[in-house]
Write an enzyme that holds these catalytic residues in place. Structure first.
Site, PDB file in Angstrom:
ATOM      1  CB  SER A 107      -1.251  -0.243   0.415  1.00 61.51           C
ATOM      2  OG  SER A 107      -1.197   1.032   1.444  1.00 61.51           O
ATOM      3  CB  SER A 108       0.437   4.790  -1.618  1.00 65.13           C
ATOM      4  OG  SER A 108      -1.138   4.705  -0.760  1.00 65.13           O
ATOM      5  CB  CYS A 109      -0.313   3.734   3.651  1.00 64.37           C
ATOM      6  SG  CYS A 109      -1.018   2.311   4.878  1.00 64.37           S
ATOM      7  CE1 TYR A 136      -4.861  -2.198   5.110  1.00 63.91           C
ATOM      8  CE2 TYR A 136      -3.233  -0.312   4.187  1.00 63.91           C
ATOM      9  CZ  TYR A 136      -4.151  -1.313   4.077  1.00 63.91           C
ATOM     10  OH  TYR A 136      -3.785  -2.238   2.856  1.00 63.91           O
ATOM     11  CE  LYS A 140      -1.505  -4.692   3.143  1.00 62.47           C
ATOM     12  NZ  LYS A 140      -1.886  -5.969   2.383  1.00 62.47           N
ATOM     13  N   PRO A 163       0.290  -0.558  -5.110  1.00 62.46           N
ATOM     14  CG  PRO A 163      -1.802  -1.228  -4.666  1.00 62.46           C
ATOM     15  CD  PRO A 163      -0.864  -1.281  -4.175  1.00 62.46           C
ATOM     16  CG  HIS A 179     -10.375   3.536   0.293  1.00 62.82           C
ATOM     17  ND1 HIS A 179     -10.436   2.081   0.800  1.00 62.82           N
ATOM     18  CD2 HIS A 179      -9.407   3.798   1.564  1.00 62.82           C
ATOM     19  CE1 HIS A 179      -9.230   1.464   1.464  1.00 62.82           C
ATOM     20  NE2 HIS A 179      -8.364   2.672   1.856  1.00 62.82           N
TER      21      HIS A 179
HETATM   22  O1  GFB Z   1      -9.862   7.268   1.292  1.00 65.44           O
HETATM   23  P1  GFB Z   1      -8.701   7.705   2.458  1.00 65.44           P
HETATM   24  O2  GFB Z   1      -9.596   7.228   3.737  1.00 65.44           O
HETATM   25  O3  GFB Z   1      -7.128   7.177   1.869  1.00 65.44           O
HETATM   26  O4  GFB Z   1      -8.965   9.874   2.544  1.00 65.44           O
HETATM   27  P2  GFB Z   1      -5.876   7.831   2.696  1.00 65.44           P
HETATM   28  C1  GFB Z   1      -8.318  10.449   1.360  1.00 65.44           C
HETATM   29  C2  GFB Z   1      -8.756  11.481   2.011  1.00 65.44           C
HETATM   30  O5  GFB Z   1     -10.239  12.135   1.456  1.00 65.44           O
HETATM   31  C3  GFB Z   1      -8.529  11.557   3.448  1.00 65.44           C
HETATM   32  C4  GFB Z   1     -10.594  12.686   3.041  1.00 65.44           C
HETATM   33  O6  GFB Z   1      -7.654  12.849   3.358  1.00 65.44           O
HETATM   34  C5  GFB Z   1      -9.149  12.529   4.158  1.00 65.44           C
HETATM   35  O7  GFB Z   1      -9.845  12.817   5.559  1.00 65.44           O
HETATM   36  N1  GFB Z   1     -11.883  12.453   2.702  1.00 65.44           N
HETATM   37  C6  GFB Z   1     -13.028  13.289   2.019  1.00 65.44           C
HETATM   38  C7  GFB Z   1     -12.900  11.383   2.982  1.00 65.44           C
HETATM   39  N2  GFB Z   1     -13.771  12.634   2.155  1.00 65.44           N
HETATM   40  C8  GFB Z   1     -14.217  11.621   2.943  1.00 65.44           C
HETATM   41  C9  GFB Z   1     -14.712  10.652   2.633  1.00 65.44           C
HETATM   42  O8  GFB Z   1     -15.985  10.212   2.719  1.00 65.44           O
HETATM   43  N3  GFB Z   1     -14.180   9.619   3.054  1.00 65.44           N
HETATM   44  C10 GFB Z   1     -12.937   8.813   3.373  1.00 65.44           C
HETATM   45  N4  GFB Z   1     -12.529   7.744   3.704  1.00 65.44           N
HETATM   46  N5  GFB Z   1     -11.991  10.053   3.236  1.00 65.44           N
HETATM   47  C11 GFB Z   1      -5.986   5.671   3.389  1.00 65.44           C
HETATM   48  C12 GFB Z   1      -5.089   4.724   4.445  1.00 65.44           C
HETATM   49  O9  GFB Z   1      -5.054   6.468   3.551  1.00 65.44           O
HETATM   50  O10 GFB Z   1      -5.586   5.203   1.869  1.00 65.44           O
HETATM   51  C13 GFB Z   1      -4.948   3.842   4.127  1.00 65.44           C
HETATM   52  O11 GFB Z   1      -5.959   5.030   5.472  1.00 65.44           O
HETATM   53  C14 GFB Z   1      -4.440   2.724   2.582  1.00 65.44           C
HETATM   54  O12 GFB Z   1      -4.479   2.555   5.221  1.00 65.44           O
HETATM   55  C15 GFB Z   1      -5.243   3.225   1.821  1.00 65.44           C
HETATM   56  O13 GFB Z   1      -3.342   2.668   2.609  1.00 65.44           O
HETATM   57  C16 GFB Z   1      -4.414   3.760   0.501  1.00 65.44           C
HETATM   58  O14 GFB Z   1      -5.463   8.627   1.339  1.00 65.44           O
HETATM   59  O15 GFB Z   1      -6.001   9.286   3.253  1.00 65.44           O
END
Ligand code: GFB
Length: 316
Positions: A107-109, A136, A140, A163, A179
């Site tokens: 994961s990119s994290c 997480y 990974k 990815p 997400h």
């Molecule tokens: O998709 P997301 O949860 O992934 O959030 P991350 C990406 C950005 O979107 C963050 C904003 O800045 C969130 O604050 N955001 C805005 C939202 N509205 C929403 C919403 O309705 N739902 C969500 N979820 N976000 C994850 C990691 O981080 O990325 C995992 O926590 C994993 O471990 C994954 O690596 C690929 O990129 O921030």
């Protein structure tokens, strides 16, 4: 190419289902799948028995506990435990059954929070991780470490693909745990139906992300398998397109057809300020993603409507 017996772990999920759509009618592959009821990936004895019986030529690990930024924080203990256990079972039992080729999804994290952008594979383990998804990310990184060690000690070809942020069919559309793309598609859709005047977007809207459609990832993984790609160093797989969360919200708003306003809830976390993969390794191999972000979101929204996914998961 000889017909390969391919086990897709996690075939009902976002990545696994995309892989299944690509391989199920492909005469190069004889695909094996097991539902959760048929095979508990948390149970090492069951995984051992399955691997010994089936002895696949190739394994792709698309199983694990995933979720968005809030789910990563809320269920951090479950995330690290379940991911470590599932990947340990699958990687170790694959080795014991003599499976030579395996793909582990990173994961990119896994990259440091303040990583130089775009994030090159050589930047792994060079800095502190982002706090919102640290457990997480550690799981990974451990999976990659295990693949690397098994290549070294047992002569395997276990590769780690990293990815960009994924989206697609069979994603998790839960309002809190998902997400950003499925979360927003859902929220804008509900707002349109209920004729609401505004929709809440988490965070400041300023973070930037690179998004990749799950079907494009499946295409890339099979491309690497067909090439017999071999490396202990992870390989990035991205789309090369980066957008801010506010630009993403505007795109989804338009595709869904919501005509109200956006409100930014800055009490919600932003996570990493920017995540953009350096895709030069895949470019050197002459692979690139085919689907633009708008096209991909359009396809996913149509799938949501056709599969009535929103009716199956209650909102709030
Ligand atoms: O998709 P997301 O949860 O992934 O959030 P991350 C990406 C950005 O979107 C963050 C904003 O800045 C969130 O604050 N955001 C805005 C939202 N509205 C929403 C919403 O309705 N739902 C969500 N979820 N976000 C994850 C990691 O981080 O990325 C995992 O926590 C994993 O471990 C994954 O690596 C690929 O990129 O921030």
């Amino acid at each position: 190419m000889k017909r390969q017996v391919l086990y897709i772990a996690g075939h009902t999920g976002l990545v696994g289902s995309a892989l299944l759509r690509r391989t199920i009618r492909d005469e190069n592959y004889a695909v094996i799948t097991r539902t959760r009821a048929e095979l508990d990936l948390m149970n090492s004895d069951s995984v051992a028995e399955f691997m010994q019986q089936e002895s696949p030529d190739r394994v792709i690990i698309a199983a694990g506990r995933v979720g968005g930024i809030l789910a990563n924080q809320t269920y951090c203990g479950e995330f690290i435990h379940q991911n470590l256990t599932i990947q340990n079972n699958l990687i170790h039992q694959s080795m014991k059954a003599g499976v030579k080729s395996l793909v582990f999804l990173g994961s990119s994290c896994m990259y440091p929070k303040h990583c130089p952008q775009p994030m090159s594979e050589s930047a792994l383990l060079t800095g502190l991780l982002e706090e919102t998804n640290l457990p997480y990310a550690i799981a990974k990184i451990s999976g990659w470490g295990m693949c690397q060690a098994y290549n070294q000690q047992y002569g395997m070809n276990y590769m780690t693909a990293i990815p960009a942020n994924l989206y697609g069919r069979n994603d998790n559309f839960h309002p809190q745990d998902s997400h950003v793309i499925p979360g927003m598609i859902r929220r804008f859709h509900e707002a349109k139906i209920q004729q609401l005047k505004e929709v809440v977007v988490w965070g400041t809207g300023k973070p930037k992300r690179e998004f990749l459609l799950s079907d494009d990832l499946a295409d890339a993984l099979l491309f690497l398998l067909e090439k017999n790609y071999h490396s202990s160093q992870p390989i990035n797989i991205g789309s090369g397109q980066e957008v801010s969360i506010s630009e993403l919200a505007e795109t989804i708003k338009e595709i869904v057809g919501f005509d109200g306003h956006l409100i930014f809830d800055t009490h919600k976390p932003d996570g990493m300020p920017l995540k953009r993969l350096d895709n030069s390794q895949m470019e050197k191999l002459a692979w690139s993603a085919k689907t633009s972000l708008a096209e991909g979101i359009q396809k996913v929204y149509e799938w949501c409507l056709n599969s009535k996914i929103f009716e199956k998961i209650p909102f709030y």
